[in-house]
Design a protein around this motif. Structure first.
Motif, PDB file in Angstrom:
ATOM      1  N   ILE A   1      -3.121   2.486  -7.060  1.00 50.78           N
ATOM      2  CA  ILE A   1      -2.896   1.665  -5.861  1.00 50.78           C
ATOM      3  C   ILE A   1      -2.925   0.188  -6.247  1.00 50.78           C
ATOM      4  CG2 ILE A   1      -3.920   0.936  -3.662  1.00 50.78           C
ATOM      5  CD1 ILE A   1      -4.831   3.925  -3.380  1.00 50.78           C
TER       6      ILE A   1
ATOM      7  N   TYR B   1       0.825  -1.211   0.000  1.00 51.44           N
ATOM      8  CA  TYR B   1       0.000   0.000   0.000  1.00 51.44           C
ATOM      9  C   TYR B   1       0.859   1.261   0.000  1.00 51.44           C
ATOM     10  CZ  TYR B   1      -4.485  -2.289   0.201  1.00 51.44           C
ATOM     11  OH  TYR B   1      -5.602  -3.014  -0.136  1.00 51.44           O
TER      12      TYR B   1
ATOM     13  N   SER C   1      -8.063  -0.190   0.381  1.00 46.87           N
ATOM     14  CA  SER C   1      -7.871   0.406  -0.948  1.00 46.87           C
ATOM     15  C   SER C   1      -8.731   1.650  -1.119  1.00 46.87           C
ATOM     16  CB  SER C   1      -8.211  -0.619  -2.040  1.00 46.87           C
ATOM     17  OG  SER C   1      -7.379  -1.748  -1.956  1.00 46.87           O
TER      18      SER C   1
END
Length: 325
Positions: A72, A50, A311
């Motif tokens: 991402i 991440y 996310s």
């Protein structure tokens, strides 16, 4: 060309993940903290993945949260082990695409399907509820739909959700809402948690909530509930001319350690995996909840359901940093 950690670091002009982390911190975003706030038992590689994805979204100056989510996803994809189940399925990119879909105004209701068996669905739901609407004009409705009314009540009470008690009338095919009990007044209380007695009621709940995106939950009742509900609902939803995006996840999806997986060996994924392939627009690898089960499929150590929340949350933070300050 496959996406690799080094290729993404090279794009940003960084020599290490630590530089990417410092780049995020300099812009008041801490991806590692965000991951561990979402799932405390996540592995370090989840924090690093991440971090890479968040730095990439910042570096590319994402125009909105949806674009940030896709970047991402590239960062996550870079952590898939070459040749693994996760790599073959492009699970990292899939997570980015799912988060982007949840941040798209066309998506009105997202369901964690059969999520009562673990807290992973709750972890993901909470993170989405607390963050998604910061980058949306219309609020995203988040629901949990799983087997068992007692389980739904307990999950609602523990997490501050709203428990919706229903009764399915088998003689007419009608779903009756009996009562609602809200366990908190904040954003968590906006999450609706349903419990079903069987597949027919589960499908009726999906129609009642008007679900247009869902992810299956943990593997306790995969062949009895989550996959049949998703498959039947998809056929009925499409027959109505409505869109539905189904994601398959869960402990049996991509591994052979569950007794309902009838095959053996690493090249055979078993019954739950097969059922997921019958309805899924995207299929993840490994458990919805257990980091080690996802890692053993060649991805990062974090449950798939908490990853959905992480996310979305990170994409929203990037969007706020770049576009709303």
């Amino acid at each position: 060309m496959p996406i690799t950690k080094q290729s993404l670091l090279n794009e940003m002009g960084f020599d290490s993940l630590e530089q990417a982390y410092q780049y995020c911190l300099a812009q008041d975003i801490d991806p590692k903290k965000l991951v561990l706030e979402t799932q405390l038992i996540a592995f370090e590689d989840a924090c690093n993945a991440y971090t890479l994805g968040g730095a990439l979204a910042l570096y590319r100056q994402a125009n909105n949260a949806q674009q940030a989510a896709l970047s991402i996803g590239e960062g996550l994809q870079a952590f898939c082990k070459p040749g693994s189940v996760a790599s073959q399925r492009e699970v990292g990119l899939g997570h980015g695409a799912l988060a982007a879909r949840l941040l798209n105004e066309e998506t009105q209701c997202f369901a964690f399907l059969a999520g009562h068996e673990s807290f992973a669905a709750a972890e993901g739901a909470i993170k989405i509820a607390l963050n998604a609407n910061k980058s949306r004009t219309s609020p995203l409705k988040v629901v949990l739909n799983g087997l068992g009314k007692d389980a739904a009540y307990l999950i609602s009470r523990i997490n501050g959700f709203t428990y919706v008690k229903t009764q399915y009338h088998y003689e007419t095919g009608e779903l009756e809402e009996v009562s609602r009990k809200r366990f908190s007044q904040g954003e968590r209380g906006e999450i609706l948690c349903y419990g079903a007695d069987d597949v027919r009621e589960g499908v009726a709940i999906m129609h009642e909530a008007n679900v247009d995106v869902s992810i299956t939950g943990n593997s306790t009742n995969p062949t009895r509930f989550q996959h049949p509900v998703a498959g039947i609902y998809k056929s009925e939803r499409l027959a109505l001319g409505k869109k539905y995006f189904s994601v398959a996840s869960g402990g049996g999806t991509g591994r052979t350690l569950h007794p309902d997986n009838v095959a053996a060996g690493p090249a055979s994924y078993g019954m739950t995996d097969t059922m997921g392939r019958m309805h899924a627009d995207a299929q993840f690898a490994g458990s919805s909840s257990v980091p080690a089960h996802v890692a053993m499929m060649g991805f990062i150590g974090m449950g798939n359901n908490p990853m959905v929340g992480a996310s979305v949350a990170l994409a929203v933070e990037v969007d706020q940093r770049l576009n709303q300050h």
